[in-house]
Design an enzyme around this catalytic site. Structure first.
Site, short mmCIF file in Angstrom:
data_model
loop_
_atom_site.label_atom_id
_atom_site.label_comp_id
_atom_site.label_asym_id
_atom_site.label_seq_id
_atom_site.Cartn_x
_atom_site.Cartn_y
_atom_site.Cartn_z
N GLY A 46 -36.94 -7.01 -16.11
CA GLY A 46 -36.28 -8.35 -16.28
C GLY A 46 -36.42 -8.60 -17.85
O GLY A 46 -37.19 -7.71 -18.55
N GLN A 51 -37.22 -13.12 -25.56
CA GLN A 51 -37.65 -11.98 -26.13
C GLN A 51 -37.12 -11.35 -26.79
O GLN A 51 -37.35 -10.45 -27.71
CB GLN A 51 -38.06 -11.08 -24.64
CG GLN A 51 -39.02 -11.76 -23.75
CD GLN A 51 -39.18 -10.89 -22.62
OE1 GLN A 51 -38.60 -11.00 -21.62
NE2 GLN A 51 -40.13 -10.00 -22.58
N CYS A 91 -45.24 -7.19 -19.27
CA CYS A 91 -44.41 -7.78 -20.20
C CYS A 91 -44.06 -6.78 -21.09
O CYS A 91 -44.90 -6.32 -21.91
CB CYS A 91 -45.09 -9.08 -20.69
SG CYS A 91 -43.67 -10.07 -21.51
N LEU A 92 -42.84 -6.86 -21.20
CA LEU A 92 -42.11 -6.10 -22.38
C LEU A 92 -42.74 -6.57 -23.91
O LEU A 92 -42.69 -5.61 -24.90
CB LEU A 92 -40.76 -5.91 -22.55
CG LEU A 92 -40.10 -5.28 -21.08
CD1 LEU A 92 -38.47 -5.28 -21.04
CD2 LEU A 92 -40.53 -3.71 -21.13
N HIS A 133 -41.62 -15.26 -14.13
CA HIS A 133 -42.15 -14.84 -15.20
C HIS A 133 -41.09 -14.99 -16.25
O HIS A 133 -41.44 -15.42 -17.63
CB HIS A 133 -42.29 -13.37 -14.90
CG HIS A 133 -42.86 -12.37 -16.26
ND1 HIS A 133 -43.95 -12.09 -16.47
CD2 HIS A 133 -42.15 -12.03 -17.45
CE1 HIS A 133 -43.98 -11.29 -17.78
NE2 HIS A 133 -42.74 -11.45 -18.14
N GLU A 134 -39.68 -14.59 -15.91
CA GLU A 134 -38.73 -14.89 -17.05
C GLU A 134 -38.31 -16.48 -17.36
O GLU A 134 -38.24 -16.83 -18.43
CB GLU A 134 -37.31 -14.28 -16.47
CG GLU A 134 -37.31 -12.85 -16.09
CD GLU A 134 -37.88 -12.01 -17.14
OE1 GLU A 134 -38.09 -12.30 -18.15
OE2 GLU A 134 -38.52 -10.80 -16.81
N HIS A 137 -40.81 -17.65 -19.77
CA HIS A 137 -40.31 -17.07 -21.17
C HIS A 137 -39.34 -18.15 -21.78
O HIS A 137 -39.41 -18.54 -23.06
CB HIS A 137 -39.62 -15.67 -21.33
CG HIS A 137 -40.47 -14.67 -21.38
ND1 HIS A 137 -41.42 -14.52 -22.21
CD2 HIS A 137 -40.58 -13.41 -20.37
CE1 HIS A 137 -41.94 -13.21 -22.05
NE2 HIS A 137 -41.61 -12.61 -20.65
O1 GNR Z 1 -40.72 -4.97 -16.65
C1 GNR Z 1 -41.53 -6.05 -16.31
N1 GNR Z 1 -42.20 -5.71 -15.26
C2 GNR Z 1 -43.18 -6.87 -14.55
C3 GNR Z 1 -43.97 -6.61 -13.43
C4 GNR Z 1 -44.75 -7.45 -13.20
C5 GNR Z 1 -44.30 -8.97 -13.17
C6 GNR Z 1 -43.44 -9.03 -14.23
C7 GNR Z 1 -42.68 -8.24 -14.87
S1 GNR Z 1 -41.62 -8.80 -16.18
C8 GNR Z 1 -41.26 -7.31 -17.01
C9 GNR Z 1 -40.32 -7.38 -18.18
C10 GNR Z 1 -40.42 -8.61 -18.90
O2 GNR Z 1 -41.40 -8.72 -19.85
N2 GNR Z 1 -39.69 -9.60 -18.73
O3 GNR Z 1 -39.95 -10.76 -19.30
NI NI Z 2 -42.09 -10.81 -20.21
#
Ligand code: GNR
Ligand code: NI
Length: 167
Positions: A46, A51, A91-92, A133-134, A137
């Site tokens: 995601g 980001q 998270c990236l 999670h997104e 952000h």
């Molecule tokens: O790639 C991602 N993997 C992930 C794994 C577990 C819970 C949430 C995520 S999101 C993350 C990509 C990301 O940072 N999205 O904002």
């Molecule tokens: Ni993230």
């Protein structure tokens, strides 16, 4: 298309609050394409516009194993949340850090897609985790903010140190 630069925690721009999209036009579709390319290149499931330093309510996601099921959420709203579940998240924007976070187990989200059509999706498992999670952000919140202050301090200094070493 273009691969965009992903902001790295602790960058204060990750804490900006995204604005709603007024019109799903060609510029938004272009952003969606670039975000998808960036997410796939970084091997994420995601990516939120925040980001890539674009403070608009746009999310792309693909939790499929085949990496061919792109989902786009513009102006997402959670209309129902059920239960609780813990999941190890990454998270990236916080590379190499994996920590357990408790979130709703099942969510229903309403959003616009890249054609400006309203979509409603009920999700559980990784998809539900990822949506929450997104959406965090877009509100300027990074998953590490759910952890203890001690852990947050440790993660910040680890990432700052790493940043210094790669310069
Ligand atoms: O790639 C991602 N993997 C992930 C794994 C577990 C819970 C949430 C995520 S999101 C993350 C990509 C990301 O940072 N999205 O904002
Ligand atoms: Ni993230």
């Amino acid at each position: 298309m273009a691969i965009l630069k992903i902001l790295q925690y602790p960058d204060e721009r990750l804490h900006k609050v995204a604005r709603s999209v007024e019109n799903v036009d060609e510029s938004i579709r272009s952003l969606v394409r670039d975000m998808a390319e960036t997410m796939y290149a970084a091997q994420g499931v995601g990516l939120a516009a925040t980001q890539v330093d674009v403070h608009k309510r746009v999310i792309v996601m693909d939790v499929s194993e085949s990496h061919d099921q792109l989902r786009v959420f513009i102006n997402p709203e959670i209309i129902s949340k059920i239960g609780e579940e813990e999941c190890e998240e990454g998270c990236l924007s916080v590379p190499g850090i994996y920590e357990t976070v408790r979130r709703a187990a099942n969510v229903t989200v309403r959003a616009l897609n890249e054609n400006g059509e309203t979509i409603t999706l009920e999700a559980d498992g990784l998809l539900a985790v990822c949506i929450q999670h997104e959406m965090d952000h877009l509100l300027g919140k990074v998953f590490v903010e759910y952890l203890s202050q001690l852990k947050q301090t440790r993660i910040r200094s680890k990432l700052k140190k790493r940043l210094r070493e790669t310069m």
